[in-house]
Design a protein around this motif. Structure first.
Motif, mmCIF file in Angstrom:
data_model
loop_
_atom_site.group_PDB
_atom_site.id
_atom_site.type_symbol
_atom_site.label_atom_id
_atom_site.label_comp_id
_atom_site.label_asym_id
_atom_site.label_seq_id
_atom_site.Cartn_x
_atom_site.Cartn_y
_atom_site.Cartn_z
ATOM 1 N N ILE A 29 8.316 -1.096 8.121
ATOM 2 C CA ILE A 29 7.439 -0.021 8.604
ATOM 3 C C ILE A 29 6.334 -0.589 9.489
ATOM 4 O O ILE A 29 5.994 -0.016 10.541
ATOM 5 C CB ILE A 29 6.847 0.752 7.407
ATOM 6 C CG1 ILE A 29 7.966 1.524 6.687
ATOM 7 C CG2 ILE A 29 5.752 1.710 7.868
ATOM 8 C CD1 ILE A 29 7.520 2.211 5.418
ATOM 9 N N ILE A 30 5.774 -1.734 9.082
ATOM 10 C CA ILE A 30 4.722 -2.360 9.888
ATOM 11 C C ILE A 30 5.253 -2.742 11.272
ATOM 12 O O ILE A 30 4.636 -2.459 12.304
ATOM 13 C CB ILE A 30 4.154 -3.599 9.163
ATOM 14 C CG1 ILE A 30 3.381 -3.171 7.916
ATOM 15 C CG2 ILE A 30 3.249 -4.398 10.100
ATOM 16 C CD1 ILE A 30 2.918 -4.336 7.065
ATOM 17 N N LEU A 31 6.424 -3.371 11.301
ATOM 18 C CA LEU A 31 7.012 -3.776 12.581
ATOM 19 C C LEU A 31 7.409 -2.562 13.417
ATOM 20 O O LEU A 31 7.246 -2.561 14.642
ATOM 21 C CB LEU A 31 8.243 -4.660 12.333
ATOM 22 C CG LEU A 31 7.977 -6.042 11.719
ATOM 23 C CD1 LEU A 31 9.293 -6.761 11.441
ATOM 24 C CD2 LEU A 31 7.104 -6.886 12.648
ATOM 25 N N ARG A 32 7.920 -1.522 12.758
ATOM 26 C CA ARG A 32 8.372 -0.323 13.474
ATOM 27 C C ARG A 32 7.229 0.341 14.230
ATOM 28 O O ARG A 32 7.395 0.787 15.376
ATOM 29 C CB ARG A 32 8.988 0.652 12.473
ATOM 30 C CG ARG A 32 9.479 1.969 13.093
ATOM 31 C CD ARG A 32 9.929 2.927 12.007
ATOM 32 N NE ARG A 32 10.326 4.212 12.560
ATOM 33 C CZ ARG A 32 11.568 4.539 12.875
ATOM 34 N NH1 ARG A 32 12.541 3.663 12.697
ATOM 35 N NH2 ARG A 32 11.845 5.725 13.373
ATOM 36 N N GLU A 34 6.765 1.335 22.103
ATOM 37 C CA GLU A 34 8.140 1.394 22.571
ATOM 38 C C GLU A 34 9.119 1.090 21.428
ATOM 39 O O GLU A 34 8.777 0.431 20.457
ATOM 40 C CB GLU A 34 8.371 0.414 23.735
ATOM 41 C CG GLU A 34 8.192 -1.057 23.387
ATOM 42 C CD GLU A 34 6.753 -1.517 23.574
ATOM 43 O OE1 GLU A 34 6.530 -2.739 23.629
ATOM 44 O OE2 GLU A 34 5.855 -0.645 23.665
ATOM 45 N N ARG A 35 10.336 1.597 21.599
ATOM 46 C CA ARG A 35 11.367 1.453 20.577
ATOM 47 C C ARG A 35 11.895 0.019 20.542
ATOM 48 O O ARG A 35 12.026 -0.633 21.572
ATOM 49 C CB ARG A 35 12.528 2.418 20.882
ATOM 50 C CG ARG A 35 13.605 2.461 19.811
ATOM 51 C CD ARG A 35 14.681 3.457 20.217
ATOM 52 N NE ARG A 35 15.746 3.500 19.238
ATOM 53 C CZ ARG A 35 15.732 4.237 18.142
ATOM 54 N NH1 ARG A 35 14.692 5.021 17.916
ATOM 55 N NH2 ARG A 35 16.727 4.230 17.299
ATOM 56 N N SER A 63 15.152 -4.726 8.635
ATOM 57 C CA SER A 63 15.892 -4.342 9.845
ATOM 58 C C SER A 63 16.381 -2.905 9.755
ATOM 59 O O SER A 63 16.413 -2.178 10.751
ATOM 60 C CB SER A 63 17.071 -5.287 10.063
ATOM 61 O OG SER A 63 17.990 -5.219 8.986
ATOM 62 N N MET A 64 16.721 -2.471 8.551
ATOM 63 C CA MET A 64 17.165 -1.094 8.353
ATOM 64 C C MET A 64 16.040 -0.103 8.643
ATOM 65 O O MET A 64 16.248 0.941 9.279
ATOM 66 C CB MET A 64 17.663 -0.916 6.923
ATOM 67 C CG MET A 64 18.108 0.486 6.550
ATOM 68 S SD MET A 64 18.532 0.615 4.799
ATOM 69 C CE MET A 64 16.904 0.516 4.044
ATOM 70 N N MET A 65 14.820 -0.427 8.185
ATOM 71 C CA MET A 65 13.675 0.456 8.416
ATOM 72 C C MET A 65 13.321 0.540 9.899
ATOM 73 O O MET A 65 12.914 1.590 10.401
ATOM 74 C CB MET A 65 12.465 -0.049 7.626
ATOM 75 C CG MET A 65 12.643 -0.016 6.118
ATOM 76 S SD MET A 65 12.933 1.647 5.458
ATOM 77 C CE MET A 65 11.366 2.431 5.838
ATOM 78 N N ILE A 66 13.482 -0.562 10.620
ATOM 79 C CA ILE A 66 13.184 -0.558 12.055
ATOM 80 C C ILE A 66 14.215 0.261 12.818
ATOM 81 O O ILE A 66 13.898 1.002 13.747
ATOM 82 C CB ILE A 66 13.144 -1.999 12.606
ATOM 83 C CG1 ILE A 66 12.019 -2.793 11.941
ATOM 84 C CG2 ILE A 66 12.955 -1.997 14.125
ATOM 85 C CD1 ILE A 66 12.034 -4.268 12.293
#
Length: 499
Positions: free
Chosen positions: A37-40, A45-46, A266-269
């Motif tokens: 979540i933090i990285l997302r 930008e996506r 990676s799934m959350m991102i």
């Protein structure tokens, strides 16, 4: 007089040490979600697919190492388990396991149908539900006939990495009318011949044919059991391979929290906008989740309690590592090594049972998949405004059961067999794309319940087979037979790996 609980440092330290692995695993899931979540949201930008791949790279390595154990573990476990049992006990254990698996799959389908009809998540139209991807053309009889075809692979080496699939070739409008493009201007999709008249071809997809490997290992184990003394050398080889695979599994288990952390991050991102979970598609998502948790944490534990007369709470708690790994990998086959380790080391289930029952369960027992397919088919019918008859609902339940048995233990395998269920009620395969937006997450939950169902099945069969297993031990001791299909040697091997 009540006893006082002594909360001294030694007690706390011993408690943490005994539950260190589950604590680390849960921390890995939590840390992965927070990191993702933090990285997302760390930038506007996506994230690109390559960047997501970098984040999940360590998790990918862990998953690859886990999957590398599937083939040696399945084959060696089944051969050694069946070869070590007498044929009469093999039949009893196999019958008990298959009866349990079929019963729970049917119960899962019935529960899913009751929930989706009661909640009616498809009320309304398909407005706001985005289609995604494409659905390939399939023919239900081909899917059903491919199950026995994969059960008898002509090449065992090929079965280790490819699965057979029948392909029907859709005719093109411009190729009709003697191939004259000018005449094809007056043709429409309705002018195409029925699927039963399309050309037939075949191909092999890159997926482990676990059904074929299980069938071969089963027959080889039966043959070695029949051979008796002549089969001992080959049986000893598979028993050693099985024990060695479990030692490697015990090593991998301790690095699983790190791998799971990066897989979850990676799934959350990568996941789509959270708004997809709201509204009509959110109702469908909630219906499936509700069904999965009722089946997994009420129906299955109730069956365990009724037949074993034991409360299932400790048994279920000891399988935490397997549930989390199943959720992170979305593969019941990939979770097999962890499932074995939890059942044999923590729940002390006899290896003769686990290594016979679990590989079969990973092949045919897909309770979560069966429930999801029944709910999805009726949900799509509701979205399209199609009123289903009692006969169609019964047909969905039967087809969903068959489709679940044929679903491979790989991520999102249920989407392939979903086409067969839609075909029963006359819905086009393209409508499957209505639910793809949330399928990636649902897939992880239903994989978790598939693994839970396999585990409870092993525990149930073990409790019902205790008398026969004890009699086998008595006969082996009386005959001076030093072969050991008991837990002790497997446990010794794991303990040696920790020294």
């Amino acid at each position: 007089m009540s006893r006082k609980f002594s909360c001294n440092p030694k007690t706390i330290k011993d408690g943490i040490r005994a539950n260190l692995l589950p604590i680390l695993t849960v921390s890995g899931v939590t840390g992965g979600a927070v990191l993702g979540i933090i990285l997302r949201y760390s930038r506007e930008e996506r994230w690109t697919k390559r960047e997501v791949m970098y984040v999940g790279y360590i998790g990918e390595l862990f998953l690859r190492a886990l999957k590398a154990l599937i083939i040696p573990l399945i084959v060696s476990s089944l051969v050694s388990a069946i070869g070590s049992l007498d044929l009469s006990l093999s039949k009893k254990i196999g019958l008990r396991a298959v009866t349990y698996y079929m019963t729970t799959t049917v119960l899962a389908v019935i529960l899913g149908i009751i929930l989706v009809v009661s909640i009616h998540p498809g009320k309304g139209s398909d407005e706001g539900i985005t289609k995604a991807g494409e659905a390939r053309s399939v023919y239900t009889p081909d899917l059903l006939m491919d199950l026995p075809r994969n059960f008898f692979p002509p090449n065992l080496i090929q079965a280790c990495f490819e699965t057979y699939k029948t392909v029907i070739i859709e005719p093109k409008l411009e190729d009709m009318e003697n191939g004259t493009r000018f005449l094809s201007y007056n043709l429409t999709e309705d002018d195409l011949p029925p699927k039963s008249e399309w050309d037939i071809s075949s191909e092999h997809t890159r997926a482990l044919n676990i059904m074929g490997l299980v069938s071969f290992a089963t027959f080889l184990g039966l043959a070695l059991s029949t051979l008796g003394a002549k089969g001992k050398p080959l049986l000893a080889f598979f028993q050693s391979l099985s024990d060695a695979s479990m030692v490697i599994t015990s090593w991998l288990i301790w690095i699983s929290p790190v791998g799971i952390l990066f897989l979850v991050a990676s799934m959350m991102i990568e996941m789509e906008d959270f708004s997809v979970m709201l509204g009509q598609l959110g109702m469908y998502f909630g219906t499936v989740i509700l069904g999965i948790f009722i089946h997994g944490f009420l129906v299955l534990p109730a069956l365990y309690t009724i037949f074993t007369r034991k409360l299932p709470f400790r048994f279920l708690a000891n399988m935490t590592q397997a549930y989390i790994t199943a959720f992170a990998t979305a593969s019941s086959s990939g979770t097999l090594p962890v499932t074995f380790q939890c059942l044999e080391e923590k729940n002390h289930i006899d290896t003769r049972v686990t290594r016979f029952v679990i590989p079969i369960g990973a092949t045919i027992n897909m309770d979560g998949t069966a429930l999801y397919e029944a709910v999805a088919a009726i949900f799509i019918a509701q979205v399209r405004g199609i009123a289903l008859t009692i006969g169609q609902v019964v047909a969905i339940s039967i087809t969903a059961t068959a489709a679940a048995i044929g679903a491979a233990g790989i991520p999102q395998a249920g989407l392939v067999t979903m086409v067969m269920v839609l075909d029963v009620v006359g819905l086009p395969a393209e409508d499957m794309t209505l639910i793809i937006a949330v399928d990636w997450l649902l897939d992880r939950f239903r994989t978790m319940i598939n693994v839970l169902g396999d585990s409870i099945g092993a525990g149930l069969v073990y409790e019902l087979s205790k008398k026969e297993l004890e009699q086998m031990n008595i006969n082996a001791n009386a005959n001076g037979d030093v072969d050991r299909p008991s837990n002790e040697i497997a446990m010794d091997a794991v303990e040696c790996s920790k020294m």
